[in-house]
Design a protein around this motif. Structure first.
Motif, PDB file in Angstrom:
ATOM      1  N   TRP A 152       0.838  -1.194   0.000  1.00  0.00           N
ATOM      2  CA  TRP A 152       0.000   0.000   0.000  1.00  0.00           C
ATOM      3  C   TRP A 152       0.881   1.256   0.000  1.00  0.00           C
ATOM      4  O   TRP A 152       0.648   2.182  -0.776  1.00  0.00           O
ATOM      5  CB  TRP A 152      -0.915  -0.033   1.228  1.00  0.00           C
ATOM      6  N   LEU A 153       1.899   1.275   0.834  1.00  0.00           N
ATOM      7  CA  LEU A 153       2.817   2.417   0.898  1.00  0.00           C
ATOM      8  C   LEU A 153       3.652   2.526  -0.381  1.00  0.00           C
ATOM      9  O   LEU A 153       3.883   3.624  -0.879  1.00  0.00           O
ATOM     10  CB  LEU A 153       3.721   2.309   2.126  1.00  0.00           C
ATOM     11  N   TYR A 154       4.077   1.397  -0.923  1.00  0.00           N
ATOM     12  CA  TYR A 154       4.858   1.411  -2.165  1.00  0.00           C
ATOM     13  C   TYR A 154       4.073   2.063  -3.304  1.00  0.00           C
ATOM     14  O   TYR A 154       4.615   2.846  -4.078  1.00  0.00           O
ATOM     15  CB  TYR A 154       5.277  -0.009  -2.552  1.00  0.00           C
ATOM     16  N   ARG A 155       2.774   1.763  -3.375  1.00  0.00           N
ATOM     17  CA  ARG A 155       1.944   2.364  -4.428  1.00  0.00           C
ATOM     18  C   ARG A 155       1.853   3.882  -4.277  1.00  0.00           C
ATOM     19  O   ARG A 155       1.647   4.594  -5.250  1.00  0.00           O
ATOM     20  CB  ARG A 155       0.544   1.744  -4.433  1.00  0.00           C
ATOM     21  N   ARG A 156       2.044   4.395  -3.087  1.00  0.00           N
ATOM     22  CA  ARG A 156       1.948   5.828  -2.872  1.00  0.00           C
ATOM     23  C   ARG A 156       3.263   6.565  -3.080  1.00  0.00           C
ATOM     24  O   ARG A 156       3.253   7.725  -3.479  1.00  0.00           O
ATOM     25  CB  ARG A 156       1.424   6.120  -1.464  1.00  0.00           C
ATOM     26  N   ILE A 157       4.400   5.906  -2.795  1.00  0.00           N
ATOM     27  CA  ILE A 157       5.674   6.631  -2.913  1.00  0.00           C
ATOM     28  C   ILE A 157       6.604   6.076  -3.980  1.00  0.00           C
ATOM     29  O   ILE A 157       7.553   6.749  -4.359  1.00  0.00           O
ATOM     30  CB  ILE A 157       6.423   6.712  -1.556  1.00  0.00           C
ATOM     31  N   GLY A 158       6.357   4.857  -4.443  1.00  0.00           N
ATOM     32  CA  GLY A 158       7.115   4.335  -5.569  1.00  0.00           C
ATOM     33  C   GLY A 158       8.526   3.863  -5.272  1.00  0.00           C
ATOM     34  O   GLY A 158       9.265   3.551  -6.193  1.00  0.00           O
ATOM     35  N   CYS A 159       8.891   3.806  -4.017  1.00  0.00           N
ATOM     36  CA  CYS A 159      10.239   3.340  -3.660  1.00  0.00           C
ATOM     37  C   CYS A 159      10.106   2.191  -2.664  1.00  0.00           C
ATOM     38  O   CYS A 159       9.583   2.381  -1.559  1.00  0.00           O
ATOM     39  CB  CYS A 159      11.046   4.481  -3.050  1.00  0.00           C
ATOM     40  N   PRO A 160      10.595   0.999  -3.027  1.00  0.00           N
ATOM     41  CA  PRO A 160      10.423  -0.147  -2.131  1.00  0.00           C
ATOM     42  C   PRO A 160      11.154   0.017  -0.800  1.00  0.00           C
ATOM     43  O   PRO A 160      10.676  -0.436   0.233  1.00  0.00           O
ATOM     44  CB  PRO A 160      10.975  -1.331  -2.937  1.00  0.00           C
ATOM     45  N   HIS A 161      12.305   0.703  -0.827  1.00  0.00           N
ATOM     46  CA  HIS A 161      13.083   0.876   0.404  1.00  0.00           C
ATOM     47  C   HIS A 161      12.383   1.841   1.359  1.00  0.00           C
ATOM     48  O   HIS A 161      12.287   1.576   2.567  1.00  0.00           O
ATOM     49  CB  HIS A 161      14.494   1.351   0.083  1.00  0.00           C
ATOM     50  N   GLN A 162      11.878   2.955   0.818  1.00  0.00           N
ATOM     51  CA  GLN A 162      11.137   3.903   1.645  1.00  0.00           C
ATOM     52  C   GLN A 162       9.848   3.256   2.159  1.00  0.00           C
ATOM     53  O   GLN A 162       9.455   3.469   3.305  1.00  0.00           O
ATOM     54  CB  GLN A 162      10.804   5.173   0.857  1.00  0.00           C
ATOM     55  N   ALA A 163       9.191   2.480   1.314  1.00  0.00           N
ATOM     56  CA  ALA A 163       7.963   1.802   1.735  1.00  0.00           C
ATOM     57  C   ALA A 163       8.252   0.852   2.898  1.00  0.00           C
ATOM     58  O   ALA A 163       7.476   0.793   3.862  1.00  0.00           O
ATOM     59  CB  ALA A 163       7.342   1.044   0.565  1.00  0.00           C
ATOM     60  N   ALA A 164       9.361   0.145   2.830  1.00  0.00           N
ATOM     61  CA  ALA A 164       9.737  -0.764   3.923  1.00  0.00           C
ATOM     62  C   ALA A 164       9.998   0.018   5.204  1.00  0.00           C
ATOM     63  O   ALA A 164       9.545  -0.372   6.290  1.00  0.00           O
ATOM     64  CB  ALA A 164      10.962  -1.583   3.527  1.00  0.00           C
ATOM     65  N   ASP A 165      10.720   1.134   5.099  1.00  0.00           N
ATOM     66  CA  ASP A 165      11.010   1.952   6.280  1.00  0.00           C
ATOM     67  C   ASP A 165       9.733   2.521   6.878  1.00  0.00           C
ATOM     68  O   ASP A 165       9.545   2.508   8.099  1.00  0.00           O
ATOM     69  CB  ASP A 165      11.960   3.103   5.931  1.00  0.00           C
TER      70      ASP A 165
END
Length: 184
Positions: free
Chosen positions: A26-39
């Motif tokens: 869900w977060l990845y779809r909003r920011i487009g970066c897998p590393h930021q989404a994980a954090d």
């Protein structure tokens, strides 16, 4: 009698186990970066650990979405502050470029300021930052925000009080007692 701490830990663990991957996507779809989404996913679950009444969750994904949106807004605010600082830095001559240590200190200060101002309405945050960082007068801020000077004064006072109370909350209790104790 059951241990409420064990129940809280079990519920938090189940929430993490059942919804971690979904929240990260869900977060990845909003920011487009897998590393930021994980954090940001981990930051969201840190907030879960600070929540009360996990046992009463009827809609766990709605709960996680609300927390994740708050984490995401904080992330965007910090990123906007950092970008503004980087733009100001780009205007400086090269011989004034900060060291990596200075950059890290400024970034830490930005994150601390963002945490301190968290929970304030946007206008109060803006008025406070314009006053303290841009050294604008209350009249200049009022013109820029399209509000009265009295409103700016109220917003800046509210932000100062909010920061002061947040700092008191962060201090060890003994230090707070020595600050608030009457002077002889």
């Amino acid at each position: 009698m059951s241990d409420p701490t064990a129940s809280f830990e079990q519920t938090a663990h189940a929430l993490y186990h059942d919804h971690h991957r979904w929240l990260q996507n869900w977060l990845y779809r909003r920011i487009g970066c897998p590393h930021q989404a994980a954090d940001l996913t981990q930051d969201t679950f840190v907030r879960v650990l600070g929540a009360r009444d996990l046992g009463r969750l009827d809609e766990p994904r709605a709960f996680l979405t609300t927390l994740a949106q708050r984490v995401l807004f904080s992330f965007w605010r910090r990123r906007n502050l950092e970008n503004a600082w980087l733009e100001a830095l780009a205007q400086q001559p090269e011989n004034h470029a900060p060291s990596a240590e200075d950059y890290a200190l400024v970034r830490e200060a930005i994150e601390t300021l963002d945490r301190l101002l968290g929970g304030l309405p946007l206008r109060a945050r803006k008025a406070f930052l314009m006053n303290r960082l841009e050294e604008m007068t209350h009249a200049e801020i009022a013109r820029a925000l399209g509000v009265s000077v009295a409103t700016v004064e109220r917003d800046v006072k509210r932000a100062f009080t909010h920061c002061y109370l947040a700092c008191l909350d962060a201090m060890p209790q003994g230090a707070v007692n020595s600050l608030t104790a009457p002077r002889p």
